[in-house]
Enzyme design. Structure first.
Site, PDB file in Angstrom:
ATOM      1  N   LEU A   1      44.312   0.107 -38.126  1.00 41.68           N
ATOM      2  CA  LEU A   1      43.781  -0.010 -36.773  1.00 41.68           C
ATOM      3  C   LEU A   1      42.477   0.774 -36.603  1.00 41.68           C
ATOM      4  O   LEU A   1      42.266   1.460 -35.603  1.00 41.68           O
ATOM      5  CB  LEU A   1      44.811   0.448 -35.721  1.00 41.68           C
ATOM      6  N   CYS A   2      41.613   0.693 -37.615  1.00 35.62           N
ATOM      7  CA  CYS A   2      40.315   1.378 -37.529  1.00 35.62           C
ATOM      8  C   CYS A   2      39.191   0.438 -37.968  1.00 35.62           C
ATOM      9  O   CYS A   2      38.269   0.842 -38.676  1.00 35.62           O
ATOM     10  CB  CYS A   2      40.311   2.670 -38.333  1.00 35.62           C
ATOM     11  N   GLY A   3      39.301  -0.823 -37.550  1.00 36.11           N
ATOM     12  CA  GLY A   3      38.237  -1.788 -37.820  1.00 36.11           C
ATOM     13  C   GLY A   3      38.052  -2.048 -39.307  1.00 36.11           C
ATOM     14  O   GLY A   3      39.006  -2.123 -40.076  1.00 36.11           O
TER      15      GLY A   3
END
Length: 295
Positions: free
Chosen positions: A91-93
């Site tokens: 969930l950090c691109g």
């Protein structure tokens, strides 16, 4: 066309997701400042360490036989070790993907040159991506899951593993892959050679001695023997701190984008819900009027 109940459920679901992404964005923003300060504080030490090594290396020019293999290498570059540092969580691109992409490009380039390649994964997400295509090349995975604040001891754990492999003759060249923190929206993937030590060359290499001549006590070779293993751990520690800051910056940016996208989706679903509801009311009115006229 979806029923009113289905649309209400979808709107409620997206609103719940939006609350989660907003909370994750705020948590990442809170963690980012501390991680950024740690990364920026580590840079001068790591850069100064390389400058000191450059000065010592210049003093030892012409005495390659006395230099440590960590400085000059094994004399060949047949086996390469790629140390790929990524995060433990998602969930950090595209943060992890950009580092893995950089490592994959280097790996394929070395394979094309006929070199043997080994991979040491530091972080679960990098391992998850690389094992799909290069599982046979991965020699070990080091994870720091559950650790709130990375310390020099954690970097030394990786450094000891790398030095043990080098002393055992398992590779000739080691390259470290990580993301350098620039800003919340910019993290640059970096490939940095740590074995043999990457010493800048030219007039600007090393610290400016302003024409002074230094006498070393003990000898330059003895100082390098202590500094070179420390330099490996220092560069790994810098990479881990840069990664920590980059991860929080990338997560903050990704969650902000997800929150805004959820807001747009809620707006579209609400509009669709109102139109469907209005159409249903109109249909019921027509049925009532038609029934009244029939009487």
């Amino acid at each position: 066309m979806a029923s009113l109940k289905e649309l209400r459920n979808r709107i409620a679901s997206v609103k719940a997701t939006q609350k989660i992404t907003k909370a994750m964005q705020m948590v990442a923003a809170a963690k980012l400042r501390r991680a950024q300060m740690a990364a920026e504080a580590a840079r001068p030490y790591a850069e100064r360490m390389e400058a000191v090594l450059a000065n010592l290396a210049n003093a030892l020019k012409g005495l390659e036989g006395e230099a440590s293999p960590l400085m000059v290498g094994t004399g060949k570059d047949d086996v390469h070790l790629l140390i790929v540092c990524t995060s433990e969580r998602g969930l950090c691109g595209g943060f992890n993907s950009s580092i893995v992409r950089k490592a994959r490009e280097k790996l394929l380039q070395l394979k094309g040159q006929g070199k043997e390649v080994k991979i040491l994964c530091v972080g679960k997400k990098g391992y998850d991506q690389l094992r799909r295509q290069f599982k046979s090349l991965i020699v070990d995975v080091i994870e720091f899951r559950g650790i709130k604040q990375l310390s020099f001891e954690h970097a030394d754990q990786v450094g000891q593993k790398v030095r043990a492999m080098f002393d055992a003759g398992e590779f000739d060249v080691a390259t470290l892959f990580y993301a350098e923190f620039k800003s919340v929206i910019s993290q640059t993937p970096i490939a940095h050679q740590i074995i043999p030590a990457s010493i800048p060359e030219g007039e600007d290499s090393g610290a400016d001695l302003e024409g002074a001549i230094y006498e070393y006590e003990p000898e330059e070779g003895e100082i390098l023997a202590d500094l070179l293993p420390l330099n490996i751990t220092t560069q790994i520690f810098k990479a881990l701190l840069e990664n920590a800051a980059s991860e929080q910056g990338a997560r903050m940016s990704a969650m902000d984008s997800a929150t805004r996208n959820a807001g747009e989706m809620i707006g579209k679903l609400t509009l669709n819900y109102n139109r469907t509801r209005q159409a249903q009311i109109t249909k019921e009115l027509i049925e009532i009027i038609s029934g009244a006229e029939a009487l």
